[in-house]
Design a protein around this motif. Structure first.
Motif, PDB file in Angstrom:
ATOM      1  N   UNK A  30      20.113 -15.092  -7.017  1.00 59.22           N
ATOM      2  CA  UNK A  30      19.758 -15.895  -8.365  1.00 59.22           C
ATOM      3  C   UNK A  30      18.587 -15.473  -9.012  1.00 59.22           C
ATOM      4  N   UNK A  31      17.269 -15.580  -7.972  1.00 57.36           N
ATOM      5  CA  UNK A  31      16.024 -14.929  -8.435  1.00 57.36           C
ATOM      6  C   UNK A  31      16.217 -13.425  -9.036  1.00 57.36           C
ATOM      7  N   UNK A  32      16.866 -12.674  -8.010  1.00 54.62           N
ATOM      8  CA  UNK A  32      17.044 -11.254  -8.312  1.00 54.62           C
ATOM      9  C   UNK A  32      17.906 -11.116  -9.621  1.00 54.62           C
ATOM     10  N   UNK A  33      18.843 -11.883  -9.977  1.00 58.17           N
ATOM     11  CA  UNK A  33      19.630 -11.779 -11.260  1.00 58.17           C
ATOM     12  C   UNK A  33      18.655 -12.336 -12.360  1.00 58.17           C
ATOM     13  N   UNK A  34      17.767 -13.102 -12.307  1.00 56.96           N
ATOM     14  CA  UNK A  34      16.975 -13.726 -13.339  1.00 56.96           C
ATOM     15  C   UNK A  34      15.919 -12.424 -13.517  1.00 56.96           C
ATOM     16  N   UNK A  35      15.388 -11.906 -12.543  1.00 58.58           N
ATOM     17  CA  UNK A  35      14.333 -11.101 -12.658  1.00 58.58           C
ATOM     18  C   UNK A  35      14.980  -9.804 -13.513  1.00 58.58           C
ATOM     19  N   UNK A  36      16.166  -9.261 -13.037  1.00 54.44           N
ATOM     20  CA  UNK A  36      17.086  -8.229 -13.724  1.00 54.44           C
ATOM     21  C   UNK A  36      17.159  -8.361 -15.109  1.00 54.44           C
ATOM     22  N   UNK A  37      17.852  -9.643 -15.456  1.00 50.98           N
ATOM     23  CA  UNK A  37      18.228 -10.077 -16.686  1.00 50.98           C
ATOM     24  C   UNK A  37      17.063 -10.206 -17.583  1.00 50.98           C
ATOM     25  N   UNK A  38      15.890 -10.751 -17.092  1.00 47.84           N
ATOM     26  CA  UNK A  38      14.751 -11.068 -18.069  1.00 47.84           C
ATOM     27  C   UNK A  38      13.611  -9.964 -17.919  1.00 47.84           C
ATOM     28  N   UNK A  39      14.060  -8.813 -17.484  1.00 49.39           N
ATOM     29  CA  UNK A  39      13.062  -7.657 -17.284  1.00 49.39           C
ATOM     30  C   UNK A  39      12.558  -7.340 -18.587  1.00 49.39           C
ATOM     31  N   UNK A  40      13.150  -7.495 -19.440  1.00 46.36           N
ATOM     32  CA  UNK A  40      12.595  -6.976 -20.971  1.00 46.36           C
ATOM     33  C   UNK A  40      12.357  -8.258 -22.132  1.00 46.36           C
ATOM     34  N   UNK A  41      12.281  -9.481 -21.355  1.00 41.60           N
ATOM     35  CA  UNK A  41      12.170 -10.523 -22.345  1.00 41.60           C
ATOM     36  C   UNK A  41      10.863 -10.485 -22.819  1.00 41.60           C
ATOM     37  N   UNK A  42      10.646 -10.775 -24.256  1.00 40.04           N
ATOM     38  CA  UNK A  42       9.265 -10.660 -24.784  1.00 40.04           C
ATOM     39  C   UNK A  42       8.424 -11.990 -24.791  1.00 40.04           C
ATOM     40  N   UNK A  43       9.213 -13.219 -24.300  1.00 44.28           N
ATOM     41  CA  UNK A  43       8.412 -14.253 -24.278  1.00 44.28           C
ATOM     42  C   UNK A  43       9.110 -15.385 -23.283  1.00 44.28           C
ATOM     43  N   UNK A  44       8.545 -15.974 -22.531  1.00 43.73           N
ATOM     44  CA  UNK A  44       8.979 -17.246 -21.734  1.00 43.73           C
ATOM     45  C   UNK A  44       8.593 -18.488 -22.363  1.00 43.73           C
ATOM     46  N   UNK A  45       9.425 -19.384 -22.646  1.00 45.27           N
ATOM     47  CA  UNK A  45       9.358 -20.606 -23.115  1.00 45.27           C
ATOM     48  C   UNK A  45       9.689 -21.692 -22.140  1.00 45.27           C
ATOM     49  N   UNK A  46       8.629 -22.496 -21.597  1.00 50.67           N
ATOM     50  CA  UNK A  46       9.035 -23.685 -20.940  1.00 50.67           C
ATOM     51  C   UNK A  46       8.038 -24.798 -21.186  1.00 50.67           C
ATOM     52  N   UNK A  47       8.225 -25.949 -20.470  1.00 47.07           N
ATOM     53  CA  UNK A  47       7.797 -27.276 -21.230  1.00 47.07           C
ATOM     54  C   UNK A  47       6.822 -27.897 -19.923  1.00 47.07           C
ATOM     55  N   UNK A  48       6.593 -27.365 -19.042  1.00 52.78           N
ATOM     56  CA  UNK A  48       5.527 -27.936 -18.175  1.00 52.78           C
ATOM     57  C   UNK A  48       4.804 -27.028 -17.276  1.00 52.78           C
ATOM     58  N   UNK A  49       3.423 -27.175 -17.187  1.00 52.38           N
ATOM     59  CA  UNK A  49       2.662 -26.229 -16.325  1.00 52.38           C
ATOM     60  C   UNK A  49       3.016 -26.200 -14.729  1.00 52.38           C
ATOM     61  N   UNK A  50       3.574 -27.338 -14.469  1.00 51.26           N
ATOM     62  CA  UNK A  50       4.124 -27.187 -12.916  1.00 51.26           C
ATOM     63  C   UNK A  50       5.246 -26.269 -12.846  1.00 51.26           C
ATOM     64  N   UNK A  51       6.077 -25.993 -13.703  1.00 47.79           N
ATOM     65  CA  UNK A  51       7.097 -24.950 -13.772  1.00 47.79           C
ATOM     66  C   UNK A  51       6.456 -23.591 -13.325  1.00 47.79           C
ATOM     67  N   UNK A  52       5.479 -23.366 -14.249  1.00 50.78           N
ATOM     68  CA  UNK A  52       4.753 -22.059 -14.005  1.00 50.78           C
ATOM     69  C   UNK A  52       4.212 -21.983 -12.704  1.00 50.78           C
ATOM     70  N   UNK A  53       3.371 -22.801 -12.327  1.00 43.80           N
ATOM     71  CA  UNK A  53       2.597 -22.851 -11.119  1.00 43.80           C
ATOM     72  C   UNK A  53       3.397 -22.663  -9.971  1.00 43.80           C
TER      73      UNK A  53
END
Length: 407
Positions: A133-156
């Motif tokens: 799944x992580x590989x799929x996410x990386x490949x599908x999102x490789x050209x994404x211009x922006x990531x939107x998320x709602x908590x700094x803990x998700x990023x960290x």
């Protein structure tokens, strides 16, 4: 006018409705497309007829994969009347696959924004499924211009160390949407303790946590009616053995069904004194890292949140000196925490919430315009090719507004 094609994993999700309302209020034109998990007329948006791609079922991962594959094959037909968008937003990993297919249909150069507000437990698995799944996410999102998320803990805890997504990130907290015509930020009013009758704890929104239900039931029985539990929202029935039967057998617990957000928030929160801001669903992972809608909603109306120490919600509150923090996730600890509650303690706690700047809890029309400006900038920016400077999880999430007017 920015033309946005918004792919949603669940057209019946009230949070999808809120995001589309934000984009519309910001001046964008939105085409909504996605899957439907159940009927929810309260999630309808005036003037928006979604493009329905099929039906999926909550928790049935294999069925969802099949539905996505089937939709990709028929996507050209489904989008035949949709004009070429300036931007595509994909809400969650499922929709990222659909978005990639849509880009190819529209000519291959429509930018994608990846919106991910929950981290599914399978994405965190160390096994083969998680790695795939992580590989799929990386490949599908490789050209994404922006990531939107709602908590700094998700990023960290996920996006920086595990996901492989290299897009710049934007923190878009789950604040209360208020689109008043004056564009003012009305002040938060402190709530009043009950003059007679019981204290009331409200658990509102997506009701999916079996452990919370059992804990609150045991606690309310132990307090012998001094505290009542009020539930509202959309129960995830597959997570409970018999949700409705359980509620019927609890003398101090009631369920009042779904509500329209944000229109009915003031009414439902005025009926309680505390907000249950704890979630044990996917315990230790997503539930530990999220900053839930109900945190912002309850505080917007001066209601006192109850959070569990060691979570991102508790960290958010502790920085500001707000709320009450539960030490252990059991009914005994909750009884010890709440048993000494008095009108004086409650009034002082609610006043601290009311003293916060309204923008801590509220997202207004000018914020919506800032969001659309930020998204417009994405359409003219070159795809990112540099490393990210992600916010640290220990930083205060209530930051000054940036160029797009967002915190």
């Amino acid at each position: 006018m920015l033309q946005i094609l918004y792919f949603a994993q669940d057209l019946a999700d009230p949070a999808v409705r809120r995001r589309v309302l934000m984009l519309l209020a910001g001046g964008a034109k939105v085409t909504l497309a996605g899957f439907r998990r159940d009927a929810n007329p309260l999630a309808a948006i005036d003037g928006i007829v979604p493009v329905e791609l099929g039906n999926t079922h909550d928790g049935r991962f294999v069925q969802r994969v099949g539905a996505i594959a089937k939709s990709c094959l028929s996507l050209k037909q489904a989008l035949r009347r949709v004009e070429r968008p300036d931007l595509i937003i994909a809400r969650n990993l499922d929709m990222l696959a659909i978005a990639r297919k849509a880009v190819s249909l529209f000519g291959g150069d429509v930018p994608i924004v990846y919106e991910c507000l929950d981290i599914h437990r399978l994405l965190l698995s160390p096994g083969i499924a998680g790695k795939a799944l992580r590989t799929s996410e990386r490949l599908l999102g490789r050209d994404a211009r922006l990531l939107i998320t709602s908590s700094p803990a998700f990023v960290e805890n996920y996006f920086r160390p595990l996901s492989g997504i290299s897009a710049p990130t934007m923190m878009l907290e789950n604040k209360v949407l208020e689109l008043d015509e004056t564009d003012a930020r009305p002040s938060v009013t402190a709530a009043a303790a009950p003059t007679h009758g019981p204290w009331r704890i409200g658990w509102f929104g997506a009701l999916r946590c079996r452990k919370s239900l059992a804990l609150l039931a045991t606690f309310s029985r132990r307090m012998e009616g001094r505290f009542e539990i009020v539930l509202r929202g959309r129960p995830a029935y597959r997570e409970f053995d018999d949700f409705d039967g359980f509620i019927r057998n609890e003398p101090f617990m009631t369920f009042h069904g779904p509500y329209r957000s944000p229109e009915e928030l003031g009414a439902i929160y005025s009926d309680v004194h505390f907000t249950w801001a704890i979630d044990f669903f996917e315990e230790g992972q997503n539930s530990k890292w999220l900053l839930p809608n109900r945190l912002y909603e309850g505080c917007r109306f001066g209601r006192v949140p109850i959070a569990l120490r060691g979570t991102e919600t508790a960290r958010f509150l502790a920085i500001r000196g707000l709320g009450v923090l539960l030490e252990e996730a059991d009914a005994d600890a909750l009884a010890a925490l709440m048993g000494s509650m008095t009108s004086e303690i409650y009034d002082a706690t609610s006043r601290r919430i009311a003293a916060c700047a309204p923008e801590t809890w509220i997202f207004n029309r000018s914020d919506c315009e800032g969001l659309v400006r930020r998204l417009s900038a994405v359409t003219s920016a070159a795809p990112p090719r540099i490393a990210l400077d992600f916010p640290q999880a220990h930083q205060n999430t209530s930051t000054p507004q940036n160029e797009g007017g967002l915190s």
